[in-house]
Design a protein around this motif. Structure first.
Motif, PDB file in Angstrom:
ATOM      1  N   VAL A  42       0.843  -1.195   0.000  1.00 30.74           N
ATOM      2  CA  VAL A  42       0.000   0.000   0.000  1.00 30.74           C
ATOM      3  C   VAL A  42       0.883   1.251   0.000  1.00 30.74           C
ATOM      4  O   VAL A  42       1.793   1.377   0.825  1.00 30.74           O
ATOM      5  CB  VAL A  42      -0.945   0.008   1.221  1.00 30.74           C
ATOM      6  N   LYS A  43       0.599   2.173  -0.891  1.00 32.94           N
ATOM      7  CA  LYS A  43       1.388   3.397  -1.002  1.00 32.94           C
ATOM      8  C   LYS A  43       1.453   4.113   0.343  1.00 32.94           C
ATOM      9  O   LYS A  43       0.441   4.318   1.007  1.00 32.94           O
ATOM     10  CB  LYS A  43       0.774   4.319  -2.053  1.00 32.94           C
ATOM     11  N   GLY A  44       2.655   4.467   0.774  1.00 33.39           N
ATOM     12  CA  GLY A  44       2.854   5.109   2.067  1.00 33.39           C
ATOM     13  C   GLY A  44       3.004   4.133   3.210  1.00 33.39           C
ATOM     14  O   GLY A  44       3.351   4.533   4.328  1.00 33.39           O
ATOM     15  N   ASN A  45       2.741   2.857   2.962  1.00 31.69           N
ATOM     16  CA  ASN A  45       2.856   1.806   3.983  1.00 31.69           C
ATOM     17  C   ASN A  45       3.453   0.543   3.364  1.00 31.69           C
ATOM     18  O   ASN A  45       2.934  -0.556   3.547  1.00 31.69           O
ATOM     19  CB  ASN A  45       1.488   1.495   4.585  1.00 31.69           C
ATOM     20  N   VAL A  46       4.545   0.706   2.624  1.00 32.94           N
ATOM     21  CA  VAL A  46       5.159  -0.415   1.931  1.00 32.94           C
ATOM     22  C   VAL A  46       6.131  -1.132   2.866  1.00 32.94           C
ATOM     23  O   VAL A  46       6.961  -0.500   3.529  1.00 32.94           O
ATOM     24  CB  VAL A  46       5.891   0.052   0.658  1.00 32.94           C
ATOM     25  N   SER A  47       6.035  -2.454   2.928  1.00 32.35           N
ATOM     26  CA  SER A  47       6.883  -3.253   3.819  1.00 32.35           C
ATOM     27  C   SER A  47       8.352  -3.165   3.408  1.00 32.35           C
ATOM     28  O   SER A  47       8.687  -3.052   2.225  1.00 32.35           O
ATOM     29  CB  SER A  47       6.439  -4.712   3.795  1.00 32.35           C
ATOM     30  N   VAL A  48       9.221  -3.269   4.431  1.00 37.34           N
ATOM     31  CA  VAL A  48      10.665  -3.227   4.239  1.00 37.34           C
ATOM     32  C   VAL A  48      11.263  -4.547   4.704  1.00 37.34           C
ATOM     33  O   VAL A  48      10.892  -5.066   5.773  1.00 37.34           O
ATOM     34  CB  VAL A  48      11.287  -2.047   5.023  1.00 37.34           C
ATOM     35  N   ASN A  60       7.793  -2.985  -2.969  1.00 38.55           N
ATOM     36  CA  ASN A  60       7.433  -2.593  -4.328  1.00 38.55           C
ATOM     37  C   ASN A  60       8.655  -2.351  -5.210  1.00 38.55           C
ATOM     38  O   ASN A  60       8.616  -2.597  -6.419  1.00 38.55           O
ATOM     39  CB  ASN A  60       6.519  -1.365  -4.308  1.00 38.55           C
ATOM     40  N   SER A  61       9.763  -1.881  -4.613  1.00 48.92           N
ATOM     41  CA  SER A  61      10.981  -1.712  -5.411  1.00 48.92           C
ATOM     42  C   SER A  61      11.544  -3.062  -5.837  1.00 48.92           C
ATOM     43  O   SER A  61      12.105  -3.192  -6.929  1.00 48.92           O
ATOM     44  CB  SER A  61      12.032  -0.908  -4.635  1.00 48.92           C
ATOM     45  N   GLY A 113      -9.829   5.094  -6.740  1.00 50.83           N
ATOM     46  CA  GLY A 113      -8.757   4.279  -7.293  1.00 50.83           C
ATOM     47  C   GLY A 113      -9.337   3.095  -8.027  1.00 50.83           C
ATOM     48  O   GLY A 113     -10.559   2.898  -8.090  1.00 50.83           O
ATOM     49  N   SER A 114      -8.457   2.275  -8.561  1.00 53.99           N
ATOM     50  CA  SER A 114      -8.914   1.184  -9.415  1.00 53.99           C
ATOM     51  C   SER A 114      -9.192  -0.105  -8.654  1.00 53.99           C
ATOM     52  O   SER A 114      -9.656  -1.079  -9.229  1.00 53.99           O
ATOM     53  CB  SER A 114      -7.859   0.903 -10.490  1.00 53.99           C
ATOM     54  N   THR A 191      -4.682  -5.434  -2.053  1.00 57.83           N
ATOM     55  CA  THR A 191      -3.908  -4.237  -1.719  1.00 57.83           C
ATOM     56  C   THR A 191      -4.775  -3.014  -1.974  1.00 57.83           C
ATOM     57  O   THR A 191      -4.848  -2.497  -3.090  1.00 57.83           O
ATOM     58  CB  THR A 191      -2.617  -4.168  -2.534  1.00 57.83           C
ATOM     59  N   SER A 192      -5.478  -2.610  -0.940  1.00 55.95           N
ATOM     60  CA  SER A 192      -6.389  -1.475  -1.003  1.00 55.95           C
ATOM     61  C   SER A 192      -6.681  -1.040   0.423  1.00 55.95           C
ATOM     62  O   SER A 192      -6.740  -1.873   1.331  1.00 55.95           O
ATOM     63  CB  SER A 192      -7.695  -1.871  -1.695  1.00 55.95           C
ATOM     64  N   ASP A 193      -6.862   0.247   0.626  1.00 52.49           N
ATOM     65  CA  ASP A 193      -7.223   0.735   1.956  1.00 52.49           C
ATOM     66  C   ASP A 193      -8.539   1.507   1.903  1.00 52.49           C
ATOM     67  O   ASP A 193      -8.756   2.437   2.663  1.00 52.49           O
ATOM     68  CB  ASP A 193      -6.106   1.618   2.523  1.00 52.49           C
ATOM     69  N   VAL A 194      -9.420   1.101   0.972  1.00 50.40           N
ATOM     70  CA  VAL A 194     -10.707   1.773   0.797  1.00 50.40           C
ATOM     71  C   VAL A 194     -11.743   1.130   1.710  1.00 50.40           C
ATOM     72  O   VAL A 194     -12.120  -0.030   1.522  1.00 50.40           O
ATOM     73  CB  VAL A 194     -11.183   1.700  -0.667  1.00 50.40           C
ATOM     74  N   THR A 195     -12.187   1.879   2.707  1.00 49.41           N
ATOM     75  CA  THR A 195     -13.180   1.393   3.670  1.00 49.41           C
ATOM     76  C   THR A 195     -14.267   2.436   3.827  1.00 49.41           C
ATOM     77  O   THR A 195     -13.973   3.619   4.010  1.00 49.41           O
ATOM     78  CB  THR A 195     -12.530   1.129   5.039  1.00 49.41           C
ATOM     79  N   TYR A 196     -15.525   2.002   3.766  1.00 50.84           N
ATOM     80  CA  TYR A 196     -16.663   2.884   4.016  1.00 50.84           C
ATOM     81  C   TYR A 196     -17.232   2.564   5.393  1.00 50.84           C
ATOM     82  O   TYR A 196     -17.729   1.464   5.632  1.00 50.84           O
ATOM     83  CB  TYR A 196     -17.736   2.704   2.946  1.00 50.84           C
TER      84      TYR A 196
END
Length: 323
Positions: A42-48, A60-61, A113-114, A191-196
């Motif tokens: 997730v963008k801004g929360n990518v695992s290392v 992601n890299s 987003g998609s 991989t999505s952080d869309v929650t209603y």
């Protein structure tokens, strides 16, 4: 390529508890955590990566560099450089909000987003009176749903389950749901952080404000279809692969090992993730490269891997998931 371990991303959340800290064996204070994001693109929360040759690199890299060799050729064509699954541990001290996630199509239509969010839960531990909600009891119209949100009776319209260790719930996008207090859960999702957020029990934040609700967005996202059973039924079995869920976004099985097992991935064009629920095991690939997994850890096995031999120390239970 050796399997990869990642640093957990700990999230302090209003409803969270402190079970994640001792479960994962972390040497730190006992804060309110709520969630541990185990493997995330997730963008801004990518695992290392936590150790080994790629220590310090973000997921992601690595996907961008290794492409199909890491995630599978078909997955790379479908998802590009964004890793397609998000793996979490969730510790609910209080009930989570009543919520729903949109499908890919509705998320795109609504400008979110998609990607929507289809997910599943595996209950790892629960208090004796722990419950969760999944699905509708009876058919409602969108307007009837909105009225129940307004008058605070929406919880009466949902199926509620007493839960125990090993319970599984599949939550396709559009299914209304909520995790209850006392549930400790492994979650696998797109991989999505869309929650209603539909209903939040009128809780207030530190500033005395109720959290935002998304009643109208949710109205379009909810699948109002009614089913007889929302719990995923399966028969546990020792030293075997027991499939739990298979959908367009992931396939998940549980292994409960008491003896070594060789698992063949030579025909699978995907990465594999192991999420360890209990015990520990040593995982060795066909190149003789080994890594240990124990309760509270998640391991990413590259798509180029042909075989994994899992040798449990006593007993080891883990989830296996791939796309």
């Amino acid at each position: 390529m050796k399997p990869l371990k990642f640093e957990p991303l700990l999230k302090s959340i209003l409803w969270g508890g402190d079970k994640i800290i001792p479960f994962k064996g972390l040497d730190m204070e006992m804060p309110t955590v709520g969630e541990s994001w185990e493997i995330s693109g997730v963008k801004g929360n990518v695992s290392v990566v936590a150790e080994g040759e790629y220590k310090g690199r973000d997921l992601n890299s690595l996907v961008e560099e290794m492409k199909g060799a890491l995630i599978g050729e078909s997955n790379y064509e479908r998802f590009g450089t964004e890793f397609p699954l998000l793996i979490k541990f969730i510790d609910a001290r209080q009930p989570l909000s009543i919520q729903v996630h949109p499908t890919d199509e509705i998320a795109q239509k609504q400008g979110k987003g998609s990607k929507g969010k289809t997910e599943m839960w595996y209950v790892m531990e629960s208090d004796p009176d722990a419950k969760l909600r999944s699905g509708m009891k009876s058919l409602l119209t969108p307007d009837e749903y909105a009225a129940k949100v307004e008058d605070g009776t929406i919880t009466d319209a949902l199926c509620e389950y007493n839960v125990k260790n090993g319970d599984v719930f599949f939550l396709p996008a559009g299914r209304i749901h909520s995790i209850g207090a006392g549930c400790f859960i492994a979650e696998i999702q797109q991989t999505s952080d869309v929650t209603y957020r539909i209903y939040d029990f009128k809780r207030k934040d530190a500033n005395g404000n109720e959290r935002e609700l998304h009643t109208e967005l949710a109205k379009e996202a909810i699948n109002f279809e009614v089913f007889d059973e929302y719990r995923t039924l399966y028969t546990p079995e020792k030293d075997a692969s027991v499939e739990l869920v298979s959908c367009d976004y992931f396939t998940t099985a549980v292994y409960d090992l008491t003896e070594p097992m060789a698992i063949d991935y030579s025909e699978l064009d995907s990465f594999v993730i192991y999420i360890c629920l209990e015990g520990k095991a040593t995982l060795t690939n066909e190149e003789g490269e080994s890594i240990e997994i124990k309760a509270g850890q998640s391991i990413l096995i590259p798509a180029s891997t042909q075989e994994i031999t899992a040798v449990p120390e006593g007993n080891c239970k883990f989830l296996e998931t791939y796309v």
